[in-house]
Design an enzyme around this catalytic site. Structure first.
Site, PDB file in Angstrom:
ATOM      1  N   ASP A 130     -12.290  -3.743  -4.102  1.00  0.00           N
ATOM      2  CA  ASP A 130     -13.326  -4.824  -3.398  1.00  0.00           C
ATOM      3  C   ASP A 130     -14.623  -4.313  -3.009  1.00  0.00           C
ATOM      4  OD1 ASP A 130     -12.007  -5.785  -1.100  1.00  0.00           O
ATOM      5  OD2 ASP A 130     -14.152  -5.739  -0.722  1.00  0.00           O
ATOM      6  N   GLU A 169       0.640  -1.425   0.107  1.00  0.00           N
ATOM      7  CA  GLU A 169      -0.409   0.059   0.116  1.00  0.00           C
ATOM      8  C   GLU A 169       0.579   1.338  -0.035  1.00  0.00           C
ATOM      9  OE1 GLU A 169      -4.318  -1.274   2.166  1.00  0.00           O
ATOM     10  OE2 GLU A 169      -2.731  -0.983   3.601  1.00  0.00           O
TER      11      GLU A 169
HETATM   12  N1  ADE Z   1      -9.877  -3.563   2.562  1.00  0.00           N
HETATM   13  C1  ADE Z   1     -10.376  -4.307   1.821  1.00  0.00           C
HETATM   14  N2  ADE Z   1     -11.602  -5.174   1.276  1.00  0.00           N
HETATM   15  C2  ADE Z   1     -11.778  -5.176   2.570  1.00  0.00           C
HETATM   16  C3  ADE Z   1     -12.658  -5.562   2.970  1.00  0.00           C
HETATM   17  N3  ADE Z   1     -13.452  -6.339   2.291  1.00  0.00           N
HETATM   18  N4  ADE Z   1     -13.200  -5.899   4.838  1.00  0.00           N
HETATM   19  C4  ADE Z   1     -12.057  -5.368   5.126  1.00  0.00           C
HETATM   20  N5  ADE Z   1     -11.243  -4.567   4.763  1.00  0.00           N
HETATM   21  C5  ADE Z   1     -11.326  -4.499   3.569  1.00  0.00           C
END
Ligand code: ADE
Length: 240
Positions: free
Chosen positions: A208, A13
């Protein structure tokens, strides 16, 4: 000169940020960090590791180190930035979009058994920790100066020690906290910054949709999302 601490929970990151600049690597066990100047600011860049405990420990360690280590004499941290990826909670967010947290909360803080509202730590007056509006406005300005193919949204970011990948958890976070995005560290950073009266900025690229598809789509979108995020944070720093 202002001092900004930049923290990623995972090495990837902050990697594009570190690789694009010229920074010196130093050890401050159990953390290591990169230090150098960019955009008229002194930057300290580090990795916390995943989760709220790791982030809280990292933030407090660096705040204390900068206050007490002679190498930093006379300096304090002016701003702490947490950059990385997040899952979308709001339905108008797409992978690659960037979310700036104007408020941070901890969706897994639960003292309801003693009568407290969801997310409230009884030692604090509110479920939410706020980022200064001036900082949020400067991110918007930086975004306006870039040519982008993603949207920038401002909203609540909810943190917890859980990778969210079910509709039930996602719905709970949205209906309880009206959160835009979820991740696993920002709320801890916000709490420690509040204790130390240090302003913070949590800025995350959507990797996501925090649903059943999360594990697969997460890996696909992470890399490009972080490249876009890095360019935005660099521009923000040049304006700060
Ligand atoms: N970081 C990136 N995607 C995530 C998710 N679905 N839940 C928690 N942290 C995340």
């Amino acid at each position: 000169m202002k001092t900004i601490l930049i923290i990623g929970a995972m090495e990837e990151e902050i990697r594009p940020f570190v690789e694009a600049g010229s920074f010196e690597k130093k050890e401050a066990s159990p953390f290591s960090y990169h230090i150098g100047e960019q955009g008229g600011c002194r930057l300290i860049i580090t990795v916390s590791k995943i989760g709220k405990v790791a982030m809280a420990s990292c933030v407090q360690s660096f705040i204390t180190m900068v206050k007490s280590d002679p190498e930093f004499s006379g300096h304090t941290i002016d701003l702490i930035i947490n950059m990385g990826v997040a899952g979308a909670i709001a339905s108008d967010l797409n992978q690659g979009d960037i979310v700036v947290g104007d408020k941070l909360c901890q969706h897994d803080m639960d003292v309801a058994g003693l009568g407290y509202e969801a997310g409230l730590n009884p030692d604090y007056p509110s479920v939410y920790f706020e980022t200064p509006a001036t900082v949020v406005d400067l991110v918007k300005k930086a975004y306006g100066e870039l040519e982008t193919d993603y949207s920038l949204k401002v909203g609540t970011i909810a943190s917890g020690d859980q990778f969210i990948s079910s509709k039930e958890k996602k719905d709970f976070i949205e209906s309880t906290f009206q959160a835009y995005a979820c991740e696993m560290e920002g709320g801890a950073l916000a709490q420690v910054c509040s204790d130390n009266q240090v302003p913070f900025l949590v800025i995350r690229a959507i990797s996501d949709k925090a649903d059943g598809e999360a594990p697969l789509s997460y890996a696909d979108f992470k890399e490009q999302a972080i490249v876009n995020l890095t360019a935005l944070v660099e521009r923000f720093i040049s304006l700060y």
